[in-house]
Structure formats: structure tokens, C-alpha cells
Write an enzyme that holds these catalytic residues in place. Structure first.
Site, PDB file in Angstrom:
ATOM      1  N   GLY A   1       0.876  -1.102   0.142  1.00 26.60           N
ATOM      2  CA  GLY A   1      -0.040  -0.146   0.009  1.00 26.60           C
ATOM      3  C   GLY A   1       1.104   1.330  -0.016  1.00 26.60           C
ATOM      4  O   GLY A   1       0.563   2.223  -0.756  1.00 26.60           O
ATOM      5  N   ALA A   2       1.969   1.409   0.889  1.00 23.24           N
ATOM      6  CA  ALA A   2       2.616   2.441   1.078  1.00 23.24           C
ATOM      7  C   ALA A   2       3.806   2.137   1.946  1.00 23.24           C
ATOM      8  O   ALA A   2       3.901   1.299   2.728  1.00 23.24           O
ATOM      9  CB  ALA A   2       1.716   3.656   1.633  1.00 23.24           C
TER      10      ALA A   2
ATOM     11  N   ASN B   1       8.852   5.796   4.754  1.00 22.07           N
ATOM     12  CA  ASN B   1      10.130   6.457   4.689  1.00 22.07           C
ATOM     13  C   ASN B   1      10.259   7.785   5.324  1.00 22.07           C
ATOM     14  O   ASN B   1       9.370   8.644   5.096  1.00 22.07           O
ATOM     15  CB  ASN B   1      10.816   6.467   3.302  1.00 22.07           C
ATOM     16  CG  ASN B   1      10.491   5.191   2.453  1.00 22.07           C
ATOM     17  OD1 ASN B   1      10.801   4.239   2.828  1.00 22.07           O
ATOM     18  ND2 ASN B   1       9.565   5.493   1.590  1.00 22.07           N
TER      19      ASN B   1
ATOM     20  N   HIS C   1      -2.012   6.250   8.272  1.00 24.89           N
ATOM     21  CA  HIS C   1      -1.103   5.137   9.032  1.00 24.89           C
ATOM     22  C   HIS C   1       0.447   5.550   8.655  1.00 24.89           C
ATOM     23  O   HIS C   1       1.012   5.211   9.533  1.00 24.89           O
ATOM     24  CB  HIS C   1      -1.481   3.761   8.071  1.00 24.89           C
ATOM     25  CG  HIS C   1      -0.614   2.931   8.502  1.00 24.89           C
ATOM     26  ND1 HIS C   1      -1.100   1.935   9.410  1.00 24.89           N
ATOM     27  CD2 HIS C   1       0.601   2.197   7.958  1.00 24.89           C
ATOM     28  CE1 HIS C   1      -0.287   0.871   9.429  1.00 24.89           C
ATOM     29  NE2 HIS C   1       0.934   1.109   8.684  1.00 24.89           N
ATOM     30  N   GLU C   2       0.625   5.848   7.409  1.00 16.90           N
ATOM     31  CA  GLU C   2       2.142   6.338   7.106  1.00 16.90           C
ATOM     32  C   GLU C   2       2.602   7.293   7.878  1.00 16.90           C
ATOM     33  O   GLU C   2       3.677   7.452   8.313  1.00 16.90           O
ATOM     34  CB  GLU C   2       2.359   6.334   5.764  1.00 16.90           C
ATOM     35  CG  GLU C   2       1.773   5.250   4.668  1.00 16.90           C
ATOM     36  CD  GLU C   2       2.243   3.930   4.969  1.00 16.90           C
ATOM     37  OE1 GLU C   2       3.325   3.680   5.678  1.00 16.90           O
ATOM     38  OE2 GLU C   2       1.421   3.064   4.763  1.00 16.90           O
TER      39      GLU C   2
ATOM     40  N   GLU D   1       3.790  -2.007  13.560  1.00 15.03           N
ATOM     41  CA  GLU D   1       2.485  -2.150  12.795  1.00 15.03           C
ATOM     42  C   GLU D   1       1.337  -2.309  13.400  1.00 15.03           C
ATOM     43  O   GLU D   1       0.221  -1.456  13.279  1.00 15.03           O
ATOM     44  CB  GLU D   1       2.699  -3.142  11.745  1.00 15.03           C
ATOM     45  CG  GLU D   1       4.129  -3.183  10.797  1.00 15.03           C
ATOM     46  CD  GLU D   1       3.878  -1.957   9.700  1.00 15.03           C
ATOM     47  OE1 GLU D   1       2.567  -1.292   9.706  1.00 15.03           O
ATOM     48  OE2 GLU D   1       4.905  -1.239   9.410  1.00 15.03           O
TER      49      GLU D   1
HETATM   50  N1  TRP Z   1       5.710  -0.534   6.343  1.00 19.12           N
HETATM   51  C1  TRP Z   1       4.775  -0.560   5.193  1.00 19.12           C
HETATM   52  C2  TRP Z   1       3.537   0.031   6.059  1.00 19.12           C
HETATM   53  O1  TRP Z   1       3.071  -0.823   6.859  1.00 19.12           O
HETATM   54  C3  TRP Z   1       4.563  -1.521   4.625  1.00 19.12           C
HETATM   55  C4  TRP Z   1       5.576  -2.372   3.874  1.00 19.12           C
HETATM   56  C5  TRP Z   1       6.576  -3.136   4.285  1.00 19.12           C
HETATM   57  C6  TRP Z   1       6.106  -2.244   2.310  1.00 19.12           C
HETATM   58  N2  TRP Z   1       7.195  -3.912   3.309  1.00 19.12           N
HETATM   59  C7  TRP Z   1       7.023  -3.200   2.185  1.00 19.12           C
HETATM   60  C8  TRP Z   1       5.486  -1.381   1.472  1.00 19.12           C
HETATM   61  C9  TRP Z   1       7.198  -3.522   0.873  1.00 19.12           C
HETATM   62  C10 TRP Z   1       6.136  -1.795   0.150  1.00 19.12           C
HETATM   63  C11 TRP Z   1       6.785  -2.554   0.026  1.00 19.12           C
HETATM   64  O2  TRP Z   1       2.951   0.828   5.817  1.00 19.12           O
HETATM   65 ZN    ZN Z   2       2.560   0.097   8.567  1.00 16.35          ZN
END
Ligand code: TRP
Ligand code: ZN
Length: 869
Positions: free
Chosen positions: A270-271, A274, A306-307, A329
Site C-alpha cells: 500500500g505505502a 520512509n 497510517h504512514e 505495525e
Molecule cells: N511498512 C509499510 C507499512 O505498513 C509496509 C511495507 C512493508 C511495504 N514492506 C513493504 C510497502 C514493501 C511496500 C513494499 O506501511
Molecule cells: Zn505500517
């Protein structure tokens, strides 16, 4: 250089939580220099490495690498040759305690089909480093407990890459020669490598700003492709609302002068959060009424939040190791759920969240891939971005909140952020902070972190003298195993209702913390009606043989809307499970009671329309299957369809009346109008269930007149199940109108794969050959095959064709995008739960996948575990 696919000869290595040891080397500073190109990007990394004073041993420096080779290695400015490669990693003996290590790598982003590391998408460059993608860019310890300060310089052709972004603050930019330019970004916050991000490309930006609670102005930017700018407004509003909400609810303020978001169309999930530069799947950014449904709007709001919330729960306090993934998470999902509830309707949001938990997490927890929210081992961490880590993780923290209340919970989270700011923490650290700050004892509660499986709770209420006596017991046992006594701490919100008046007489939180418990409530001359696990206070399965009349009573009178919904669901579940196990022996169940209860809800003055829409829908086929020892998808589908037809025909006038009332409300994004569209969608599907031709006509009219995607798509969905000639006409109109819009085209693929028509299998096969279908775009793959696997009735066709198609997909996808391929395995992994014939075919397909040489670690782990090896 070609993308080196990680393969293995034997079973992949198992990583264990108990083996954790602190890093031998720390990397306080990282300086990265990118010479950008779509087919070749040179990365020069300078790492400031120091021996960890906490470790006495004198280990060489081991830097993780995945599919990359060092072009040269320098130590303190001198070229060295005494390094070695081992399993893709770079091992470098170093004499002293602190050195500068410089390494150059050359990567081909256009060849990167895994979409991990640095990859090209639509002519731009973008990164995805969580969990272990950074090692595909350069050599690095690449573990979340190694925190560094990053400086990033990037340079490239100014016309190909007019926009150059990374984490933190922009400290310098300028032109060099030959039409090239550069930018230097510096992130003042310590961060793990998985939060590194870089974006370079031809993008336009929606700029705005937010003033934080201490009065600091933050520049906000949402970067998208030319032409998508007008569709970024909703995401921007969601971002500003999130920033405000986190200040008010958790006291969390943003900590940089810039917050940027970039939307890309090829993205594995989804997203990604960073630091200061979130990267999103376009589907969670772009929206306007013509192309996005109300659900899409909600998805955007939730994911943007969320992000953003990860900035504290994930970034300022990160994870010590990947076994702690739920630390960030689970907590962040809880936070985004609370935010969305605040922005919209709290009970409807809770109903949706519980639906997701039951549809995705309960099956996982009862199958071969079950794991605790803090796992003990893994082979490939990408496989652990699961509904258990995310959604059950959120439920576990929500239970703490339920038990200690909002105020003490906030004291706990304040202490957590304060105590661990700038650190890589563990789940244990979180629990201890809630204990210390929230003044509570969670010793026994910790079992939720170490035990997999959904507890079953049996509850019976009896009446003795003037007491109501509640008997509770809990057991656990995944799937077909013998249930065993369980000792989880289970907070159950209960209420007792007066049968005569419908009044709520008593409300309480009962904490079940032993295999059995009895609680007495005095002062009840008459036996009251029990409402239990209100608001879904614990993520459990309630084994209740409850009087259907009590359920009907609660569906009408419970003052907790969630519990009204639950009572109605339970009534339908009992009926349908009974009907399926009697092999369609007819209407011996509670159909008349269900019809009456739903009629009453439809007639109720002042009932919310969004809530009503949830209330009147039978539980999903997948969830019904979960209730049975052995799943027969065809029987479940037939009984559910029969109940729907009964409801449709016996309440035909009411569906029509609600439809008309809802359709009359003009389009807007206000809650009232959205709720009306939600109910209109459900009413339309019932109208079509009673009379397919009439339904198709009505749907086609709605399709043609709609001035928004919600109504257009719900009409098309209704048509998609019919034999009406208008179906093809509408699908064609839709395709012609939106063929250039990838996100809308995804809906077009998905809807056809979800069709209940008998020819859906062939349709899916034909769509997989459609010129607009591609395995390169994860959204497109999910829209076709993800939807098809969710189509219980058609995917589980007795021919076994669905299973074969899915296995073929996994085998083809595996070499290209292993992460995505592996995500399709759990569907087949549930083979043990299905009746004999299907079970054998599903298993055979898993065996066929397992036999493929050079299977990725991702797919291999899921397949081996599914087969019980
Ligand atoms: N940490 C991200 C979230 O929960 C999700 C995520 C983990 C992710 N690994 C990924 C997104 C690999 C894209 C590709 O918001
Ligand atoms: Zn997350």
C-alpha cells in the site's frame, strides 16, 4: 547487471528471535552519492563504521548485499583487496575500532522486477527498502537496530529527473554540466536503513503547509505524474487531519520542516513510511468523484494517516529486529483505526475492522501459517507482513486500552515515546511502558505476544433466584486439532438487558483470565438478555449456543451498534451453518426470524444508513466457511444465496423504497450522502436478487446516470452477476471510458473476476490474455487474481481449474516478483480445511509449486509450511 534472483538448493535458513545479538559494528554516518540512470545507477556509499563498544569480540565487518557486486572497496581512502563475498554479503577485515569504508556499486533499476531496492517505474526512479531492500542498493548491515545519519547527493539528467527527493531537508541543489543537475538532502534524525528513500523523476507537486502545535511551519508536498495533480486533494486533506489528530490524541508533533509523499503505480504494497518521504501506491493517493469510490476515499484517508503516524510509531521509535514488527505495525494500525473512527462513524469503522480481521486474520491464525504477533522464527521476513502482525497486533494493543482506559493508556504511550525515542525497541519495551505509565500489570497478558491461534470463548448465562450467573470458559486449538484449555487474558465488555423493556440494566468489563470463570450479577428478578464482547472488546471466537430469539432481541435493542450488528450476524451464521450441515434440507433454520429482524431494522426510524447497510448483509462466504470443520464452498454459496433471495423477495418493497430514497440524494462527499450510496448499493443487489431482469434494468439506468464512481461501479457490479445483455454493454462503455486510467481499469478487471456467473473461470482466463493485463504491475495482478481467489463460489470450482490457474500464476510470478507471488500461496495453503476432493487438488498444486527448482525463498517458505514440512 542482471538482477540476481536469490535462490537456494535446500530449505532456506531459519532466523530465530532467540538468536538476537547486538550488531558487531555501528554505522553512525552514511553518505550516499547516486549517479542516476534508468538502466544504470552508480551508487557510491561512504560508511562511517565503529565497533560496537557493547561487544567484546573482534569480528570483521560484515555488510549485507543482495544481488550486487562491489566495483571497488576503500578503507580510510585507500583501495583494499582483502574483502570477500559470502552469500552475497561483503566481509571486510578491519584492524582498528573506527574506519571509513567506501564502496561503489552499479545497479540496473529497469531490470528490477522485484520492486525492492532501487527500481524504475514509469520512467522514474524510486526505492523500497523495508524490510531488506537497502542491501540491493549498497552494502550495509541493513538491520533495523543500526541507526545512522544520512546525507544523500544525487545527480542526473535534468530533463529525465527534474525532481530529486530524499529524506530530511534539502540542503543544496544546482546545475552541473551537460544538462545535468543535482540535489543534496540531509536527514538530521537517526534512522535504520529500511527508512531510506530516494525518488527521481518527472513529477508535479501539490504543495500545502501545516503549522504544528508548537507553531513550526511544515511544507507538505504530494508528488504525482502530470495529469494526476487534480486527484491529490483528498490525500492532502487526510494528511493535514492526521497531523492534527496525532497532536491532539497522542501529543505527537511532526519533527522536520518538510513532509513529502510520492505516488507510484508499480508498488508491492500500500505505502511506505520512509522518514519525511513517504512513498505510496497511487491507489492510496489519487481520488476524485469520477474515478474513486467512497471506499477508495476511506482507504486513502486511512493509509495516509497510517504512514504519517509511523513517524512516531516506527521511525522515532523503531524496531530492534524484525520479530518486533508488530511493535510498529500493530500500534500504527490501532492509531489509524482510531483516526478513521474519529473522522467518520465509530461503529461502522469498528464493523469494517472486525470484518477484515475475520476475513483475513482468523483463517491465517487457524491454518498452517499461523504465528504469534511476535513470531519466534522466519525464513523470509517479507512473508510476515501479515494480518496477524498488523490487525491482530492492533487488537492486542486495543485490549490494553480497553482494560486501563484512555487516560492511563495515554500515560503509557507517552512514557513509551519518551523512554525509547531514538531507539530500536522491542514489543516487551512497549508492554513495560504501558505497565509503568498506565499503572497496570500485564504479566499474564503478555501471552498474546507469544501464542498463536484465536481463543474460543464459551459463554452461558443462567438465572438462579434473583441472580444472573455468567459462566465463561476459554479454549484454543487451531483448525481440526483437539481444543485445549487456554489462559489468555480476555477483556469482555458485557451488558444485561431487560427482556420486557429492552433497557440496558447493567454494563461491565469482565476480564476472563483463567480457563474458566463464573460471575454473578445480583438483583435480577427476571432472566436478562446477555450482550457480550461488545464493540469486539477481544479478538476471539464466541462459541455461543444462543437462543435465536435473544439474538433477534439484541439486533433490535442493544444500545451498542456494533453488538446489534453482531447479533444479526450470529443469527444468520447459525441459520446458514445449520442449513449447510443439513445438506440443504430446507428452511428448518431461522429464516423467518431473520426476515422479521431485518424488516424491523429497515423500518426503524433514525437508524443510520451506513450502519443499516452493514446490518442487512449476510456474513461473507469465507467467514461462514471458517465456522465449519470442513468447508464445502458450493454448499455455503448455495445456502447464502438462498437466504439472500428470501430476504430479497420477502422485503422487495422495502428494498425499493430505500433504493428510491437513497437515489434521490444528490452527490456529495458528506457523510449523509455517502451513507445513502452505501445503502443504495446493498438495496440494488437485493432488488436484483429478487428479479434479475428488473435489477439489471435498474442497474443499467443507475450506471448511465451516475455522476460518480461509487454509483457507477455498484451498478456495474450488480450487472456483472447477471445474464443480461446490458452487462456486456455496460462493461464495454466502462472500458472505453477508462481504458487509460490504470486504477479504474483495475476495478474493471476485479469486478469481472468477482462475478458469480458460471463462466467466470473462462472469463478470468481470457482476461489474463487481455492486452491491458500485465504481471509487471502488482495492482493489476491483485485486481484479477486477488479478486478471483476471493470469489469462493467460482474459484473453488470442482474442476480444480481455479487451483491450477493460481499455481501457474505463482510459478510464473515467482522469478519476477517473489514477494507478490508468495502472497498468493496462503489461499492454497488452507487445503486441509476443505472437503476431500478440493483438498486433494489444492494440495497437489502446492506440491507442484514445491517441485519447481530455484523457487524463491519467499514462495518456498509459504509452500513448505502449507504442506506441513
Ligand atoms: N511498512 C509499510 C507499512 O505498513 C509496509 C511495507 C512493508 C511495504 N514492506 C513493504 C510497502 C514493501 C511496500 C513494499 O506501511
Ligand atoms: Zn505500517
Amino acid at each position: 547487471m542482471a538482477d540476481v534472483q536469490k535462490t537456494f538448493a535446500q530449505a532456506p535458513t531459519i532466523i530465530r528471535r532467540e538468536d538476537y545479538s547486538p550488531p558487531a559494528w555501528l554505522v553512525p554516518d552514511v553518505a550516499l552519492d547516486f549517479d542516476l540512470g534508468l538502466a544504470s545507477t552508480k551508487v557510491h556509499a561512504r560508511l562511517d563504521v565503529r565497533r560496537n563498544p557493547d561487544r567484546a569480540d573482534r569480528e570483521p565487518l560484515r555488510l549485507k548485499g543482495d544481488g550486487i557486486t562491489p566495483l571497488d572497496v576503500l578503507v580510510d581512502g585507500e583501495k583494499v583487496n582483502d574483502w570477500q563475498m559470502e552469500d552475497g554479503d561483503l566481509i571486510l577485515p578491519l584492524p582498528a575500532d573506527a574506519h571509513h569504508v567506501s564502496i561503489t556499486t552499479d545497479i540496473n533499476p529497469s531490470d528490477n522486477t522485484q520492486l525492492m531496492g532501487l527500481f524504475a517505474t514509469n520512467g522514474m526512479l524510486c526505492t523500497q527498502c523495508e524490510a531488506e531492500g537497502f542491501r540491493r542498493i549498497t552494502f550495509h548491515p541493513d538491520r533495523p537496530d543500526v541507526l545512522s545519519r544520512y546525507t544523500v547527493r544525487m545527480e542526473g539528467d535534468a530533463r529525465t529527473f527534474p525532481v530529486l527527493l530524499s529524506n530530511g531537508d534539502l540542503v543544496e541543489e544546482g546545475e552541473t554540466e551537460n544538462g545535468r543537475h543535482y540535489a543534496v538532502w540531509n536527514d538530521p534524525h537517526l534512522k535504520p536503513s529500511y527508512l531510506f528513500a530516494l525518488v527521481a523523476g518527472d513529477l508535479v507537486v501539490n504543495r500545502d503547509h501545516f503549522t504544528t502545535m508548537s507553531g513550526r511551519k511544515v511544507d507538505l508536498g504530494i508528488f504525482v505524474r502530470e495529469g494526476d495533480l487534480e486527484r491529490t486533494g483528498h490525500a492532502m486533506t487526510a494528511l493535514k487531519n492526521s497531523m492534527k489528530w496525532d497532536e491532539e490524541t497522542y501529543g505527537r508533533e511532526y519533527d522536520l520542516d518538510i513532509f513529502n509523499i510520492v505516488a507510484v503505480s508499480d508498488f508491492n504494497m500500500g505505502a511506505m513510511e520512509n522518514k519525511g518521504l513517504n512513498i505510496f501506491n497511487t491507489r492510496y493517493i489519487l481520488a476524485d468523484p469520477d474515478t474513486a469510490t467512497d471506499n477508495d476515499y476511506d482507504g486513502i484517508e486511512g493509509v495516509v494517516a497510517h504512514e504519517y503516524f509511523h513517524n512516531w510509531s516506527g521511525n522515532r521509535v523503531t524496531c530492534r529486529d524484525w520479530f518486533q514488527l508488530s511493535l510498529k505495525e500493530g500500534f500504527t494500525v490501532l492509531r489509524d483505526q482510531q483516526f478513521s473512527a474519529h473522522m467518520g462513524s465509530e461503529p461502522v469503522k469498528r464493523i469494517e475492522d472486525v470484518r477484515i480481521l475475520r476475513a483475513a486474520q482468523f483463517p491465517e491464525d487457524g491454518g498452517p501459517l499461523a504465528h504469534p504477533i511476535r513470531p519466534d522464527s522466519y525464513m523470509e521476513i517479507s512473508n510476515f507482513y501479515t494480518a496477524t502482525i498488523y490487525n491482530k497486533g492492533a487488537e492486542v494493543i486495543r485490549m490494553m486500552l480497553t482494560m486501563i482506559g484512555a487516560e492511563r493508556f495515554r500515560q503509557g504511550t507517552d512514557l513509551y515515546f519518551d523512554r525509547h525515542d531514538g531507539e530500536a525497541a522491542t514489543c516487551e519495551d512497549f508492554v513495560r511502558a504501558i505497565e509503568d505509565g498506565g499503572k497496570t500489570d500485564l504479566t499474564q497478558f503478555r501471552r498474546w505476544y507469544s501464542e498463536a491461534g484465536t481463543p474460543h470463548v464459551a459463554a452461558t448465562l443462567s438465572h438462579q433466584g434473583d441472580s444472573a450467573v455468567l459462566k465463561l470458559s476459554q479454549t484454543k486449538g487451531a483448525g481440526t486439532e483437539e481444543p485445549a484449555p487456554s489462559e489468555m487474558v480476555i477483556p469482555l465488555r458485557i451488558a444485561l438487558f431487560d427482556r420486557a423493556t429492552g433497557r440496558n440494566l447493567r454494563e461491565e468489563l469482565v476480564v476472563l483470565d483463567a480457563p474458566e470463570k463464573t460471575v454473578s450479577f445480583d438483583g435480577f428478578a427476571e432472566a436478562p438478555v446477555l450482550s457480550i464482547n461488545r464493540g469486539f472488546s477481544a479478538p476471539i471466537i464466541l462459541d455461543s449456543r444462543r437462543d435465536p430469539a435473544d439474538l433477534a432481541f439484541l439486533s433490535a435493542h442493544d444500545d451498542d451498534p456494533f453488538s446489534r450488528f453482531e447479533a444479526m450476524q450470529q443469527l444468520m451464521i447459525d441459520h446458514l451453518v445449520g442449513a449447510v450441515s443439513q445438506d440443504g434440507a430446507g428452511d428448518s433454520g431461522h429464516a423467518p426470524l431473520i426476515v422479521d429482524s431485518i424488516a424491523a431494522a429497515l423500518d426503524e426510524e433514525g437508524i443510520g444508513r451506513a450502519f443499516l447497510a452493514e446490518m442487512v448483509q449476510p456474513p461473507a462466504e469465507s467467514f461462514l466457511g471458517e465456522q465449519m470443520l470442513l468447508i464445502d464452498p458450493a454448499a455455503i454459496h448455495a445456502e447464502r444465496a438462498r437466504l439472500r433471495t428470501t430476504l430479497a423477495t420477502s422485503l422487495q418493497d422495502r428494498w425499493q423504497a430505500h433504493y428510491d430514497a437513497c437515489a434521490a440524494i444528490p452527490f456529495s462527499l458528506e457523510p449523509e450522502a455517502r451513507a445513502a450510496r452505501r445503502l443504495q448499493t446493498v438495496a440494488l443487489s437485493y432488488i436484483a436478487a429478487a428479479d434479475e431482469d428488473a435489477g439489471a434494468d435498474l442497474a443499467f439506468g443507475q450506471f448511465e446516470q451516475a455522476n460518480n464512481m461509487t454509483q457507477r461501479l455498484s451498478a456495474l457490479a450488480t450487472l456483472s452477476h447477471t445474464q443480461s445483455p446490458k452487462r456486456e454493454a455496460a462493461l464495454d462503455i466502462f472500458y472505453q471510458r477508462y481504458r487509460e486510467d490504470a486504477l479504474v481499469l483495475d476495478k474493471w478487471f476485479g469486478l469481472q473476476a468477482l462475478s458469480l456467473r458460471g463462466d467466470t473461470m473462462e472469463a478470468v482466463r481470457a482476461l489474463s490474455q487481455h492486452p491491458d493485463f500485465t504481471l509487471k504491475n502488482p495492482n493489476r495482478v491483485r485486481s484479477l487474481y486477488g479478486s478471483f481467489t476471493a470469489n469462493q463460489a467460482r474459484f473453488h470450482d470442482l474442476s480444480g481449474e481455479g487451483y491450477r490457474m493460481l499455481a501457474d500464476l505463482i510459478l510464473t510470478l515467482d522469478g519476477q516478483n517473489a514477494q507478490l507471488a508468495a502472497r498468493f500461496v496462503p489461499t492454497l495453503g488452507r487445503w486441509r480445511r476443505f472437503e476431500e476432493q478440493r483438498s486433494a487438488m489444492m494440495r497437489a498444486e502446492l506440491e507442484r509449486i514445491a517441485d519447481k527448482p530455484d523457487l524463491s525463498k519467499d514462495t518456498s517458505e509459504q509452500v513448505l509450511k502449507s504442506l506441513g514440512r
